[in-house]
Write a protein that holds these residues in place. Structure first.
Motif, PDB file in Angstrom:
ATOM      1  N   PRO A   1     -51.312   3.938  -1.240  1.00  0.00           N
ATOM      2  CA  PRO A   1     -52.391   4.632  -0.536  1.00  0.00           C
ATOM      3  C   PRO A   1     -52.300   4.577   0.980  1.00  0.00           C
ATOM      4  CG  PRO A   1     -53.193   2.587  -1.512  1.00  0.00           C
ATOM      5  CD  PRO A   1     -51.813   2.805  -2.049  1.00  0.00           C
TER       6      PRO A   1
ATOM      7  N   TYR B   1     -54.419  12.797  -0.642  1.00  0.00           N
ATOM      8  CA  TYR B   1     -55.716  12.126  -0.473  1.00  0.00           C
ATOM      9  C   TYR B   1     -56.644  12.566  -1.605  1.00  0.00           C
ATOM     10  CZ  TYR B   1     -59.732  10.111   1.983  1.00  0.00           C
ATOM     11  OH  TYR B   1     -60.826   9.347   2.326  1.00  0.00           O
ATOM     12  N   HIS B   2     -56.799  13.875  -1.775  1.00  0.00           N
ATOM     13  CA  HIS B   2     -57.435  14.364  -2.996  1.00  0.00           C
ATOM     14  C   HIS B   2     -57.136  15.836  -3.228  1.00  0.00           C
ATOM     15  CE1 HIS B   2     -61.157  14.992  -0.279  1.00  0.00           C
ATOM     16  NE2 HIS B   2     -60.830  16.220  -0.647  1.00  0.00           N
TER      17      HIS B   2
ATOM     18  N   THR C   1     -61.534   9.175  -8.832  1.00  0.00           N
ATOM     19  CA  THR C   1     -60.140   8.752  -8.733  1.00  0.00           C
ATOM     20  C   THR C   1     -59.565   8.727 -10.138  1.00  0.00           C
ATOM     21  OG1 THR C   1     -60.639   7.352  -6.822  1.00  0.00           O
ATOM     22  CG2 THR C   1     -58.551   6.960  -7.943  1.00  0.00           C
TER      23      THR C   1
ATOM     24  N   HIS D   1     -56.303  17.983   0.351  1.00  0.00           N
ATOM     25  CA  HIS D   1     -56.503  17.006   1.419  1.00  0.00           C
ATOM     26  C   HIS D   1     -55.351  16.012   1.365  1.00  0.00           C
ATOM     27  CE1 HIS D   1     -59.758  14.755   3.929  1.00  0.00           C
ATOM     28  NE2 HIS D   1     -58.543  14.430   4.329  1.00  0.00           N
TER      29      HIS D   1
ATOM     30  N   ARG E   1     -52.848  12.813   3.078  1.00  0.00           N
ATOM     31  CA  ARG E   1     -52.654  11.665   3.960  1.00  0.00           C
ATOM     32  C   ARG E   1     -51.395  11.934   4.783  1.00  0.00           C
ATOM     33  NH1 ARG E   1     -52.549   8.611  -1.203  1.00  0.00           N
ATOM     34  NH2 ARG E   1     -50.379   8.252  -0.641  1.00  0.00           N
TER      35      ARG E   1
ATOM     36  N   ASN F   1     -55.509  13.741   7.106  1.00  0.00           N
ATOM     37  CA  ASN F   1     -56.072  12.592   7.810  1.00  0.00           C
ATOM     38  C   ASN F   1     -55.063  11.450   7.880  1.00  0.00           C
ATOM     39  OD1 ASN F   1     -56.697  10.141   5.997  1.00  0.00           O
ATOM     40  ND2 ASN F   1     -57.475  11.828   4.726  1.00  0.00           N
TER      41      ASN F   1
ATOM     42  N   GLN G   1     -55.941   6.018   6.566  1.00  0.00           N
ATOM     43  CA  GLN G   1     -55.275   4.865   5.957  1.00  0.00           C
ATOM     44  C   GLN G   1     -53.780   4.839   6.241  1.00  0.00           C
ATOM     45  OE1 GLN G   1     -57.201   6.330   2.034  1.00  0.00           O
ATOM     46  NE2 GLN G   1     -56.646   4.228   1.614  1.00  0.00           N
ATOM     47  N   SER G   2     -53.251   5.962   6.740  1.00  0.00           N
ATOM     48  CA  SER G   2     -51.797   6.141   6.780  1.00  0.00           C
ATOM     49  C   SER G   2     -51.254   6.363   8.188  1.00  0.00           C
ATOM     50  CB  SER G   2     -51.416   7.336   5.888  1.00  0.00           C
ATOM     51  OG  SER G   2     -52.177   8.492   6.241  1.00  0.00           O
TER      52      SER G   2
END
Length: 267
Positions: free
Chosen positions: A69, A75-76, A116, A175, A177, A219, A222-223
């Motif tokens: 992750p 992401y989704h 998730t 979306h 990452r 985004n 987290q990455s």
């Protein structure tokens, strides 16, 4: 589809997502039981799921490690339902079945519930508010992340229970990452002609064509600083976009190794 969602009236929009799975049958069952997709066909090691006769998700059985992750990737996947009443019926069933969720938000332009899957892939189930009621400031659309008024949503639920994703369900947006949202923004502008409609500092960007609130988000929450994605990870295999400008099918790869397929829009 008889009633086409506003998202699909744009010159370029998401048409299908492919994911690599450690256990394709397990994921297929989840997307059928929880999301409401149906199995359309099987091709080799892949299971094709969709709504009605429209394929939306291809799950490929693969020998892969679990997704990281904090790396680049998915992401989704956001499944757009045709009507608010559809989201209400889905939510009613999720409550009755005690389906685990990870969030529920009012984004002003839409209402969304987040999940998730068993291999860590993010999912959004959402319905748009009428696009005529969205607020624009020039080329920027007003979005927010506020708590979803579930009680109000459930007033839209009809007596007919949720059984499956209805005809007209589509992948409303993708979306991702990424390692750098600004770099992603420049890449999508150049390669697919998307326009930025919203940004949250340097951490996230939302882009679309045709005045939609977003077909792609990227985004680095987290990455941040992530490099190219490992090919032996589960998660995103590719994303397919339908484009009115495309003359033939082609494939491009973003700076993080995410595979993007562009196909001509159907007449």
């Amino acid at each position: 589809m008889t009633d086409v969602s506003f998202a699909a009236t744009a010159p370029t929009y998401v048409s299908k997502i492919g994911i690599k799975a450690k256990d394709a049958d397990l994921l297929s069952s989840y997307y059928q039981d929880v999301v409401g997709l149906r199995e359309i066909s099987r091709e080799g090691q892949s299971i094709i799921l969709g709504a009605g006769e429209t394929p939306l998700l291809e799950i490929e059985q693969a020998t892969v490690r679990a997704d990281d992750p904090q790396s680049a990737g998915l992401y989704h996947t956001a499944f757009l339902l045709p009507e608010r009443a559809d989201l209400a019926r889905w939510a009613r069933r999720a409550i009755d079945k005690r389906t685990p969720i990870v969030g529920a938000s009012d984004h002003l332009v839409s209402e969304a519930i987040y999940l998730t899957d068993p291999e860590g892939n993010g999912i959004e189930i959402y319905a748009d508010r009428p696009h005529e009621k969205w607020t624009w400031n020039g080329s920027a659309v007003t979005m927010a992340t506020e708590p979803l008024d579930v009680g109000n949503l459930l007033t839209e639920a009809t007596a007919q229970p949720w059984t499956a994703a209805p005809d007209g369900t589509m992948v409303g947006h993708l979306h991702l990452r990424v390692g750098n949202a600004k770099e992603a923004e420049a890449w999508w502008h150049k390669e697919l002609g998307l326009q930025t409609v919203a940004a949250y500092g340097a951490g996230a960007v939302f882009m679309s064509t045709g005045g939609y609130h977003h077909h792609v988000a990227a985004n680095a929450w987290q990455s941040r600083g992530a490099g190219r994605r490992d090919n032996d990870r589960s998660g995103l295999a590719w994303a397919e976009f339908s484009s009115a400008d495309a003359k033939e099918e082609r494939e491009i790869i973003d700076p993080w190794g995410n595979v993007i397929r562009i196909v001509p829009a159907k007449a």
